[in-house]
Structure formats: C-alpha cells, structure tokens
Design an enzyme around this catalytic site. Structure first.
Site, PDB file in Angstrom:
ATOM      1  N   ASP A 194      13.021   7.430   2.492  1.00  0.00           N
ATOM      2  CA  ASP A 194      13.079   7.941   0.563  1.00  0.00           C
ATOM      3  C   ASP A 194      12.591   9.665   0.904  1.00  0.00           C
ATOM      4  O   ASP A 194      12.806  10.565   0.559  1.00  0.00           O
ATOM      5  CB  ASP A 194      12.232   7.207   0.366  1.00  0.00           C
ATOM      6  CG  ASP A 194      12.474   5.980   0.406  1.00  0.00           C
ATOM      7  OD1 ASP A 194      13.605   5.179   0.797  1.00  0.00           O
ATOM      8  OD2 ASP A 194      11.489   5.140  -0.357  1.00  0.00           O
ATOM      9  N   GLU A 429       4.282  -0.893   9.011  1.00  0.00           N
ATOM     10  CA  GLU A 429       6.031  -0.286   8.483  1.00  0.00           C
ATOM     11  C   GLU A 429       5.761   0.636   9.243  1.00  0.00           C
ATOM     12  O   GLU A 429       6.842   0.818   9.405  1.00  0.00           O
ATOM     13  CB  GLU A 429       5.406  -0.057   6.801  1.00  0.00           C
ATOM     14  CG  GLU A 429       6.736  -0.065   6.538  1.00  0.00           C
ATOM     15  CD  GLU A 429       6.417   0.528   4.336  1.00  0.00           C
ATOM     16  OE1 GLU A 429       5.456   0.810   4.237  1.00  0.00           O
ATOM     17  OE2 GLU A 429       7.669   1.069   3.969  1.00  0.00           O
TER      18      GLU A 429
HETATM   19  C1  9WN Z   1      12.427   2.246  -1.691  1.00  0.00           C
HETATM   20  C2  9WN Z   1      11.694  -1.997   1.989  1.00  0.00           C
HETATM   21  C3  9WN Z   1      11.776  -0.444   1.975  1.00  0.00           C
HETATM   22  C4  9WN Z   1      12.863   0.408   2.881  1.00  0.00           C
HETATM   23  C5  9WN Z   1      12.963   1.420   2.776  1.00  0.00           C
HETATM   24  C6  9WN Z   1      11.263   2.265   2.201  1.00  0.00           C
HETATM   25  C7  9WN Z   1      10.993   1.590   1.187  1.00  0.00           C
HETATM   26  C8  9WN Z   1      11.308   1.866  -1.106  1.00  0.00           C
HETATM   27  C9  9WN Z   1       9.630   2.143  -1.294  1.00  0.00           C
HETATM   28  O1  9WN Z   1      10.551   0.539   1.709  1.00  0.00           O
HETATM   29  O2  9WN Z   1      11.432   1.516   0.072  1.00  0.00           O
HETATM   30  O3  9WN Z   1      13.725   1.202  -1.544  1.00  0.00           O
HETATM   31  O4  9WN Z   1       9.639   1.224  -2.557  1.00  0.00           O
HETATM   32  O5  9WN Z   1       9.596   3.110  -0.529  1.00  0.00           O
HETATM   33  O6  9WN Z   1      11.570   3.836   2.549  1.00  0.00           O
HETATM   34  O7  9WN Z   1      13.719   2.410   4.257  1.00  0.00           O
HETATM   35  O8  9WN Z   1      14.072  -0.555   2.961  1.00  0.00           O
HETATM   36  O9  9WN Z   1      11.370  -2.101   3.049  1.00  0.00           O
END
Ligand code: 9WN
Length: 467
Positions: A194, A429
C-alpha cells in the site's frame, strides 16, 4: 563431548525449536479460523483478504489439504461476474468499528451488475493473483499424501480451474486493455504494498477533494502510528475509493477518468507465475487446449523484461497517467525472478541487486532478509509498513522463486534467515529490518502460514536445497 555428539545435540535443539514454532504457527491459524475461511489477523483485519487467503491456503495445506481447498473455494464464491476476485470479502460478524473502510463503505459496490449477491459485501478492488499457485500447492500436497485426500483435491482442482481461468482472463483483458502484458491497478491497495514509495510520484498527482471525517481504527491497534500509512496517504486512498465508486466500479469508466492508473510489475510477475501454475493445473485436470495460457505467459514475461532499469538493476512500475516509469528501489523490482525463466544474464543481474548493499548486503540488517524498500531509497522508513520493514510473506515468494530459478543455496539461506526472524514465535505482520522487532498486527495469519510451509518442507526438497 566430541564434535559429532555436539552436532547431534545442536541439531536436536534446533529441531525442538522448529517443532515449537510450528505448534505456535498452527495455534495462530486456529485462532483466526472462521470455519471455511481465515481472518487476516485477529483484530486489525477481521475479514477475508484475497492474497492473504492464497498464502494461508499454502500453509493450511500442511495441516489439512481439505481445509486449504475450502479457504480458496470460499473466496471464489464471491468472484465477480467479470472474473475479478475481490480484495476483501467482509465478515458480517466483525465487530462494528473494527476496520475502516468496512462493509458499509463498500456497500455500493454491490449495486454493480457484476457484483455477487450481498451480503456479505465485497470491495470492488482486487489483489495480486497468488491463488493458482496456492491451488497447485494444495493439489501437489494432497497428491503426495494419496488416497481419498488426492481424490478430493482432484475434484477441487476441477471446480476451481474455470474460476482461476476467468480470474486470469479478467486481469489479462479488463486490466490490460492495451494487451501490454502488464496489469493496471487503480489503487495502491490493489498492489498489496500500500504505502510503498513505488506509488509516491503517481499519488502526488491525485488531487484530493472534500472528504468527510473518517475513523482510523488501525492506529489504535499497532504499537505506534508510525507503523501505518500517514493521514495524507489515507486521504488519497479514500479519495481514490470515492472516485472508483463514482465510476460505478465500471472498468471502462475508470480507465477513462481515474487519476491513478499504474502498470504494476510485481502484480504482473505474480500473474506470470500464476499462469505457469494454471498450466500445470490444466494438465492435471485434462484440459487439452492451453494455447491461451501459453500466450499470456509469453506476453507477461516479455513485458516484465521491458520494465528493466539497468541503472538500478530492478524492474520499475509505469505510471500511465504521468507517462513515465516510477523510480523506486523496492522488492517489487525483483519481478523477473518471480515471473521466472528469465535468461541467465537477467537472473544474474537480479541476484546481484538482491545481494547488494541495497538489499541483503546492507550492513545494518538484523537478519539477511530483504527490506520491503531499500535503505538506500528516498522515503525509506524502517518502521513504516511497506517503506522498509521486512515481510515474511514476501520472503516466502522470493524463496519459492529462487528455488524455481535453480538457486537452492540462496533459497536455503533465505529460508534459514526468515525462520530465525520468526524464532520468537511472534507472528508479526512485518518486522523492523535493523532490530528484528515484530511490528503491525500480531498473530498475522499469512506469516504463520508461510512459516508452516517452510517448516514442513519434505526431506527431498531440503536435500535438493542443500545441494
Ligand atoms: C488494505 C491484510 C492486508 C494485506 C495487504 C496489506 C494490508 C490493508 C490495510 O493488509 O492492507 O488492503 O488496511 O492496510 O498492505 O497486503 O493484504 O493483511
């Protein structure tokens, strides 16, 4: 104690530590298990995320191939008519106020004629297509186990094959109307990385209009706000969502008017590898004509090659609106390694960058695992999400790609360092690259899943790696 006995004691101790780590990883996946799908994490991400589920299925296959197959099948229940697999399937039972933007914010996506019946609601974005790779893993594991398990997995493969094909077709057409071999993303969330500096220049051109105040539940769930995207980044994310919703989630409208249209090299490379997996799945289920998939693979691989920047020794994304490559040293630049089967010269170049001080050779690294963004890149931040921390799931992808590229020694070292990083049993994470501190959500499912896969590698592969 003699040297031989000493070695035996140390090997036993290491094996004991691995068994404890695997038990802890299983516990994390159990905690996040929602029956037929898995929460990405217990509180920060209480929904089903698309590429998380694919990695989770890879880990789950080590525990139960039946449950792993269910994980993927549950996600594909919510595939859009266009073939798109939504980036989030919202959990109707998630506590209110747990994730923003949640189902209410995305409810309008259900109004699209292409959306699946709601509830549950889905977002109208998508994420990198790791699913065929995961489905093949499930099948290969079940086939090795044999018996009824293999029969069930074959039935699963037959059911999921047309769905995977339609997903890949969507990416190769609606997301690549130019037929370039590169996938266009509409939002940094689609990249899965992101707030990576990959997107900084393209996001600068997005002019944010009025947004009503919105909550940042995420900030309360991590050690410090510096671990998550900034307010300015979030404003842009929500503004882009608003524009996508205004365009009725319609691909043509989005292509006409959207201010953020980027050819994503990592997404495109994963699609090449996923198409290779799809080819194998096609063979296993007896599909004869696979010329379409073969064409997609060739187109994708050529396109990735064309994104190579010899100056920095990495592939670059391309900003369609700005009409220029997006210069950033990040793990996404290893796209040729992930796409696979590159010529030996290109493979050598990629490995040289991977081992250089820009990544694995950086002198301050706690473990020899690649930071998401190179410490030499402007905008690097060791604690901020995709701006520097190391992500075990990315390490898994690179490790798997090294194995496929015929680099067992490098793969083995990367797995070893990745497992050392996880040895504390805290399935963060992501991790601070210089101190090794776990950051972001704790009890993250995909981190536990890749650890399980690493720990369960059968001896054949382990000895091939050691060769
Ligand atoms: C938005 C769930 C997800 C991962 C992504 C990571 C993060 C979300 C957020 O979490 O994204 O989709 O709210 O930050 O960047 O890679 O799939 O783990």
């Amino acid at each position: 104690m003699g040297p031989d006995e000493d070695r035996v004691v140390r090997t036993r101790a290491a094996r004991g530590a691995e068994i404890r780590l695997a038990a802890r990883a299983r516990q994390v996946l159990r905690q996040n298990d929602m029956g037929v799908w898995t929460r990405a994490s217990p509180s920060l991400y209480p929904h089903q995320w698309s590429w998380d589920s694919a990695f989770i299925a890879i880990g789950l296959a080590r525990l139960s191939t039946r449950r792993a197959a269910k994980e993927l099948s549950a996600l594909f229940e919510y595939q859009w008519k266009t073939g798109k697999v939504p980036h989030i399937v919202f959990n109707p039972e998630a506590p209110p106020g747990s994730y923003f933007p949640g189902p209410d914010h995305w409810a309008c996506a259900a109004a699209s004629p292409d959306a699946p019946p709601a509830p549950p609601y889905t977002s109208c974005l998508c994420q990198p297509p790791v699913h065929a790779i995961a489905a093949l893993h499930v099948w290969e594991t079940a086939e090795r186990n044999g018996g009824e398990e293999a029969d069930e997995a074959r039935a699963f493969l037959r059911k999921i094959y047309p769905k995977l094909l339609s997903w890949h077709r969507y990416l190769m057409t609606a997301r690549d109307p130019e037929g370039s071999g590169l996938v266009t993303i509409y939002h940094p969330w689609e990249s899965g990385t992101d707030n990576s500096p990959r997107w900084d220049a393209a996001l600068k051109n997005v002019e944010v209009g009025y947004l009503p105040p919105y909550p940042r539940y995420d900030l309360g769930q991590v050690g410090s706000p510096s671990e998550r995207p900034t307010g300015a980044e979030y404003d842009r994310y929500l503004w882009l969502v608003k524009l996508i919703k205004k365009a009725g989630c319609d691909e043509e409208n989005i292509h006409r008017s959207h201010p953020f249209l980027v050819k994503d090299v990592l997404f495109s490379a994963i699609l090449v590898a996923a198409n290779e997996a799809l080819l194998e799945i096609a063979a296993s289920v007896g599909v004869k004509d696979v010329s379409l998939i073969i064409g997609w693979i060739a187109r994708g691989r050529r396109a990735i090659d064309g994104c190579w920047d010899p100056e920095i020794g990495l592939c670059l994304d391309y900003d369609l609106r700005g009409g220029r490559p997006l210069l950033a040293r990040t793990v996404a630049g290893f796209a040729p390694l992930i796409a696979g089967r590159q010529n030996p010269e290109r493979l050598g170049d990629v490995i040289a960058t991977l081992e250089s001080p820009a990544f694995l050779g950086h002198p301050r690294l706690r473990w020899r695992v690649p930071p998401s963004t190179s410490p030499l890149q402007e905008g690097f931040h060791p604690r901020s999400y995709w701006r520097g921390p190391t992500w075990p799931v990315v390490n898994w992808l690179l490790w798997w790609s090294l194995l496929r590229a015929g680099e067992p020694g490098r793969a083995r070292r990367l797995r070893h360092a990745s497992l050392l990083q996880l040895a504390s049993g805290e399935f963060g994470e992501y991790f601070e690259p210089f101190t090794g501190e776990p950051l972001g959500a704790n009890g993250q499912s995909w981190t536990a899943a890749v650890a399980l896969d690493w720990l369960a590698r059968p001896p054949v592969e382990a000895s091939a790696e050691a060769a």
